[in-house]
Design a protein around this motif. Structure first.
Motif, PDB file in Angstrom:
ATOM      1  N   LYS A 151      62.403  54.399  89.912  1.00  0.00           N
ATOM      2  CA  LYS A 151      61.637  55.708  89.859  1.00  0.00           C
ATOM      3  C   LYS A 151      62.526  56.600  89.098  1.00  0.00           C
ATOM      4  O   LYS A 151      63.726  56.577  89.153  1.00  0.00           O
ATOM      5  N   ALA A 152      62.030  57.944  88.910  1.00  0.00           N
ATOM      6  CA  ALA A 152      62.857  58.798  88.353  1.00  0.00           C
ATOM      7  C   ALA A 152      63.678  59.503  89.536  1.00  0.00           C
ATOM      8  O   ALA A 152      63.194  59.680  90.583  1.00  0.00           O
ATOM      9  N   ASN A 153      64.939  59.854  89.330  1.00  0.00           N
ATOM     10  CA  ASN A 153      65.848  60.433  90.201  1.00  0.00           C
ATOM     11  C   ASN A 153      65.786  61.947  90.126  1.00  0.00           C
ATOM     12  O   ASN A 153      66.188  62.570  88.997  1.00  0.00           O
ATOM     13  N   THR A 154      65.248  62.492  91.215  1.00  0.00           N
ATOM     14  CA  THR A 154      65.383  64.044  91.174  1.00  0.00           C
ATOM     15  C   THR A 154      66.579  64.700  91.709  1.00  0.00           C
ATOM     16  O   THR A 154      66.803  65.865  91.761  1.00  0.00           O
ATOM     17  N   PHE A 155      67.594  63.676  92.314  1.00  0.00           N
ATOM     18  CA  PHE A 155      68.582  64.390  93.206  1.00  0.00           C
ATOM     19  C   PHE A 155      68.211  65.277  94.196  1.00  0.00           C
ATOM     20  O   PHE A 155      69.150  66.156  94.589  1.00  0.00           O
ATOM     21  N   ASN A 156      66.956  64.964  94.862  1.00  0.00           N
ATOM     22  CA  ASN A 156      66.300  65.847  95.681  1.00  0.00           C
ATOM     23  C   ASN A 156      66.397  67.570  95.472  1.00  0.00           C
ATOM     24  O   ASN A 156      66.543  68.211  96.525  1.00  0.00           O
ATOM     25  N   THR A 157      66.385  67.634  94.182  1.00  0.00           N
ATOM     26  CA  THR A 157      66.241  69.104  93.826  1.00  0.00           C
ATOM     27  C   THR A 157      64.909  69.614  94.045  1.00  0.00           C
ATOM     28  O   THR A 157      63.715  68.963  93.631  1.00  0.00           O
ATOM     29  N   PRO A 158      64.962  70.615  94.655  1.00  0.00           N
ATOM     30  CA  PRO A 158      63.566  71.238  95.217  1.00  0.00           C
ATOM     31  C   PRO A 158      62.665  71.598  94.115  1.00  0.00           C
ATOM     32  O   PRO A 158      63.176  72.335  92.857  1.00  0.00           O
ATOM     33  N   GLY A 159      61.464  71.233  94.134  1.00  0.00           N
ATOM     34  CA  GLY A 159      60.434  71.887  93.030  1.00  0.00           C
ATOM     35  C   GLY A 159      60.260  70.858  91.842  1.00  0.00           C
ATOM     36  O   GLY A 159      59.166  70.966  91.016  1.00  0.00           O
ATOM     37  N   VAL A 160      61.053  69.707  91.603  1.00  0.00           N
ATOM     38  CA  VAL A 160      61.142  69.019  90.485  1.00  0.00           C
ATOM     39  C   VAL A 160      59.690  67.895  90.420  1.00  0.00           C
ATOM     40  O   VAL A 160      59.202  68.173  89.739  1.00  0.00           O
ATOM     41  N   ILE A 161      59.514  67.396  91.881  1.00  0.00           N
ATOM     42  CA  ILE A 161      58.409  66.579  91.644  1.00  0.00           C
ATOM     43  C   ILE A 161      57.006  67.442  91.706  1.00  0.00           C
ATOM     44  O   ILE A 161      55.973  67.279  91.016  1.00  0.00           O
ATOM     45  N   GLU A 162      56.994  68.610  92.032  1.00  0.00           N
ATOM     46  CA  GLU A 162      55.795  69.656  91.879  1.00  0.00           C
ATOM     47  C   GLU A 162      55.738  70.057  90.541  1.00  0.00           C
ATOM     48  O   GLU A 162      54.514  70.308  89.917  1.00  0.00           O
ATOM     49  N   HIS A 163      56.706  70.636  89.751  1.00  0.00           N
ATOM     50  CA  HIS A 163      56.594  71.293  88.650  1.00  0.00           C
ATOM     51  C   HIS A 163      56.881  70.617  87.266  1.00  0.00           C
ATOM     52  O   HIS A 163      56.930  71.027  86.419  1.00  0.00           O
ATOM     53  N   CYS A 164      57.827  69.461  87.649  1.00  0.00           N
ATOM     54  CA  CYS A 164      58.418  69.048  86.173  1.00  0.00           C
ATOM     55  C   CYS A 164      57.708  67.602  85.988  1.00  0.00           C
ATOM     56  O   CYS A 164      57.047  66.824  86.647  1.00  0.00           O
ATOM     57  N   HIS A 165      57.599  67.494  84.601  1.00  0.00           N
ATOM     58  CA  HIS A 165      57.085  66.122  84.136  1.00  0.00           C
ATOM     59  C   HIS A 165      58.331  65.225  84.180  1.00  0.00           C
ATOM     60  O   HIS A 165      59.413  65.434  83.739  1.00  0.00           O
ATOM     61  N   PHE A 166      57.974  63.665  84.414  1.00  0.00           N
ATOM     62  CA  PHE A 166      59.071  62.683  84.088  1.00  0.00           C
ATOM     63  C   PHE A 166      58.648  61.922  82.592  1.00  0.00           C
ATOM     64  O   PHE A 166      57.714  62.061  82.234  1.00  0.00           O
TER      65      PHE A 166
END
Lengths: 581, 581
Positions: B173-188
């Motif tokens: 899966k895409a790696n967000t490096f646990n950056t806050p807000g990525v899953i909510e606001h970014c497209h993969f």
């Protein structure tokens, strides 16, 4: 939603008087919860100087980009007006191909054309805003819009647009007849997104039925496809789905033919009732041979997540388990239209009533067309005294045949039901009708008094029928209205319409007249039924090719034309695609 | 999720002993809350008679239908095994074209091929289940699956599949490096649905920025497109988006060129660091000329609905407002893989470790390939004593050049780092290396003791590198593993692999060896950078055509090939489509 418009009204009345500022409008929008500043930055070259000012262009706002709105836009001479288009969708969709999209025969993107491309071909100048109009204020000539795009995008999403002319072409929504569970559990087939969802859902049903731990009962339930409504859309979808299952899915899903079932539920006695009886019979026979289960005389009363409950005449309630259901029983009214109709005293109607020129009664500068409107044709019997007075050129109190013939063209144009009535009685002219009514062949010397004239025409108004809610009607209305707008100045001193019956002079334009060019009902297996003008019926493979060629030629752009034709070719070569994309 | 397997285990152990019933499995699934009966109705013809029974086929379960899984399936001789495929998607997607889907250059459906079509071409017999595997139990050789299709469909959606061989190819899966807000606001940009969402989102941004009541500030914010991650995917998307905006959208959205902005944020010093320096430089130069804003050395630390917060070296925190963001910074581990790795003592790793034959260590019958796995290459220094012993044929305690040359082929096969090391030092054979290490030209008469041998090879293991997570690697692994499965019986008495170092005899198969065939980085404007084998670099229009022809030829079926090529043709003729479908 009410919007107290104190400052707003004052401001707009002030700027309305000054042409220099008529493009700058400051609106206090209360509903949106903030101050909306609508500054139209385009400055008309005509208003830059104080002298030699050309009158500012009238502002035409078009609501909707379906068949009616797009046809209007395409035919409008947009250099004559300041044109603004508001629609929640930034594309025009060729809706007659929606059933083909549901089964992957044609791609969704092949049948849509961006509105901005259509606008660009008109040489620009037309403005488009992707927003939903949620309130029309005919008194102040304003519409209230809300953009529904994006989640984290910046800027107040509500705005207000004023208009000189408003062209309402918002279409309709699916009609559930308030049947419980329909909105939650059924698919509709009105929008492109609906067709895409149906496609995914069909594949989901097959994938689910292929899982290892299901009983045959469960597999059969998952593979039961129910179509509620035996109209053209429902029947075409059923036929298309049958072909998809039996030509394509059968190759990749085991035991499909044994388990899958398609049912069409129709409340009336027959399917395709708007077509000729021969077509209905052929369709019912073909569906029976194909194994499509047609249940006529059943009314759906409830839909749950597991089953559809219907009531048959004398059969009581029947419960049918299903995997996927498509609801296609006709059209209903959008909330914004209900609200508008309530405002203008048309509450309780199904669609906005217009006169024969597509003008909304009692609303200055408002026109309505397509599925959201119906033309309420003036009755002959309402106007009978006035007609008599207009026809009675010598004020003799009786009409001679010559007097009647002098105004016959105008009467037939103003009241098309007269012509339809003559046609239905196989009469050639009004004289035959008068003869028939008098019970004798009066010939050229016949004279009628008002009572005899009334009696002769008393059944004429039964021929008044509402136009069907089809793409064809909407497109013709759009083209008609655009022509009216284009000629608005030309006809000022030179009216082209029929004699005014209640007033003096002539109408500026001829009233809208629908020309039925025929209708298709694709029945699957490369067979189509066609009902062409003059009640010509054609059923079979030939009509299918006619269907292909007409639908290809009617595409709105060369891009979509090439796309649709190559989609058809692809399906002939490779079959339909069964991925759930 | 733990599943007490009392009855289940007993039942499966009982039926496991009897080949007649080995296809009937009764499973008590506790997690799903019901009794799951998995009755596989297909009865092998081989088990209908009591006598002359052929041994039942081994059951191969393939998890995933990406590059690795599909390549395995396509190359497998499926008549030799009972093959079952479990994947949450019923299609294979040609992922290198995903950036093209985001801008409508290529349709989503043109790059997907239904798995069931691929299976059908193999002559059937392979079973496919659209379900997500949520737990792997390597001890009992079972996987637990859950169907995720449909909402109101019938039947328990959970089921259990046992296996003899398990091929894990579930991807990452895409790696967000646990950056806050990525899953909510970014497209993969990993799945086809992601690309479709990005497409709609781009158009949404433009429609929103065109609304009447926005300030220029707000319009600019809505039209700021941010790509986080300067790898091949991010860079290709940025280039594609730039072309979409400047070739197509500029024609239909006013003031686009003035307002729209594309930024690429990269934590490293440069973009495209996996490519040759010349390509990196060219790409950075081209992006600068194109007006694409490349911010290297910035790490994103937070994403909110309004802005992206990043930290630059010595620059402190910077807040950038944005309209749409695409997160493309590499791959992370799926939860089911984390759980499996924990079970088998590989907790804390990024991907499942396999040996050089793609076998998962400590898990009987389990193979892993593609993005979810990494090959942990055995080090030469770990085995150095054993290698010395194997090479020292006469047990003299020293190695002659001849003794070394006798086993050199096997050593290079087993430890590819030896060959890579020689290549990196531009040496022709091991003898050069030994000469180098001894500090003199020993020639043919040289003899080495173990310490000298160790010293000569001590830097060799630095050449061990993980393979990149690319489609190319996954596809080659799939084909390799399928070949192993096809030859499983042939190699039993006739092993083709290198000498076993720690045990006697030979390995059955050669270990997997990756052949790098080159990599492309499309940079927009019909220019592509290509890094071909042997470090050949080609940048420009020619590479773009090479890219077109290779990507067309690599399509998985003729249908997708025709579709992709005609999509390209369509975009040359009509441009990209800007409807939000």
């Amino acid at each position: 939603m009410s919007r107290p418009g104190g400052f707003f009204d004052v401001a707009s009345r002030v700027v309305g008087r000054s042409p220099v500022f008529s493009r700058l409008l400051v609106v206090l929008a209360v509903g949106g919860g903030g101050v909306v500043v609508y500054a139209d930055s385009r400055t008309d070259p005509s208003v830059t100087g104080e002298q030699n000012q050309a009158p500012p262009k009238k502002k035409v706002v078009v609501l909707g980009t379906g068949w009616a709105g797009t046809s209007f836009l395409k035919n409008l001479d947009s250099s004559m007006y300041d044109v603004h288009v508001v629609s929640p969708r930034n594309y025009f969709a060729f809706t007659p191909l929606l059933p083909s999209v549901t089964c992957g025969t044609v791609d969704a993107r092949s049948i849509v054309e961006p509105v901005r491309n259509i606008i660009r071909k008109k040489g620009g100048g037309i403005k488009f805003w992707e927003a939903e109009c949620f309130k029309i204020d005919p008194t102040n000539k304003k519409i209230y819009c809300r953009a529904n795009v994006g989640t984290n995008l910046e800027g107040n999403s509500e705005f207000v647009v004023d208009y000189d002319y408003l062209v309402v072409a918002m279409g309709a929504k699916a009609n559930t007849f308030n049947t419980p569970g329909v909105i939650e559990h059924c698919h509709f087939l009105k929008e492109v997104e609906d067709a895409q969802r149906i496609r995914r859902s069909v594949i989901d049903c097959f994938e689910r039925a292929s899982l290892p731990n299901l009983t045959d009962e469960e597999r059969k339930k998952n593979l039961h496809f129910v179509i509620v409504g035996g109209g053209p859309t429902g029947v075409e979808f059923a036929a298309e789905l049958h072909d998809f299952v039996n030509e394509d899915l059968v190759k990749i899903y085991p035991r499909v033919q044994e388990l899958a079932k398609i049912s069409v539920i129709e409340a009336g006695e027959h399917i395709l009732t708007m077509f000729d009886k021969r077509i209905t019979e052929f369709a019912e026979g073909k569906f029976q041979r194909d194994g499509i289960n047609v249940k006529t005389g059943y009314k759906v009363v409830n839909v749950s997540d597991r089953s559809i409950t219907m009531v048959g005449k004398g059969a009581g309630e029947v419960d049918v388990p299903y995997g996927m259901a498509v609801w296609s029983t006709g059209i209903g009214t959008r909330p914004v239209m209900l609200d508008l109709m309530k405002q203008i005293g048309q509450g309780g109607r199904r669609a906005l009533a217009t006169d024969e020129w597509l003008r909304v009664r009692e609303c200055d500068g408002m026109y309505a067309l397509g599925d959201c409107a119906t033309i309420s044709q003036r009755k002959v019997m309402e106007d009978i005294s006035a007609i008599f007075r207009v026809a009675d050129a010598d004020n003799s109190g009786t009409l001679t045949v010559k007097e009647i013939q002098d105004v016959l063209g105008d009467i037939c144009e103003r009241y098309p039901q007269v012509e339809l009535y003559l046609k239905s009685k196989q009469m050639k002219s009004l004289v035959d009708l008068l003869d028939d009514s008098m019970g004798k062949a009066g010939g050229e010397d016949m004279e009628l008094n008002i009572e005899q004239f009334k009696k002769a025409l008393e059944h004429v108004d039964f021929q008044v029928k509402n136009l069907p809610a089809t793409a064809q009607v909407a497109a013709q209305q759009g083209a008609y209205l655009a022509r009216c707008f284009n000629l608005m100045q030309d006809v000022e001193g030179n009216p082209e319409g029929p004699l005014r019956i209640r007033e003096s002079g002539r109408h500026r334009f001829r009233p809208f007249r629908y020309r039925h060019l025929g209708q298709f009902a694709p029945l699957g297996g490369e067979q189509t039924a066609a009902q062409l003008p003059g009640d010509w019926i054609s059923i079979g493979y030939g009509s299918q090719w006619l269907w292909y060629s007409i639908y290809a030629s009617k595409q709105v752009s060369w891009r979509t034309r090439v796309a649709v034709v190559s989609n058809w070719a692809r399906r002939f070569i490779f079959g339909r695609d069964s991925s759930c994309i």
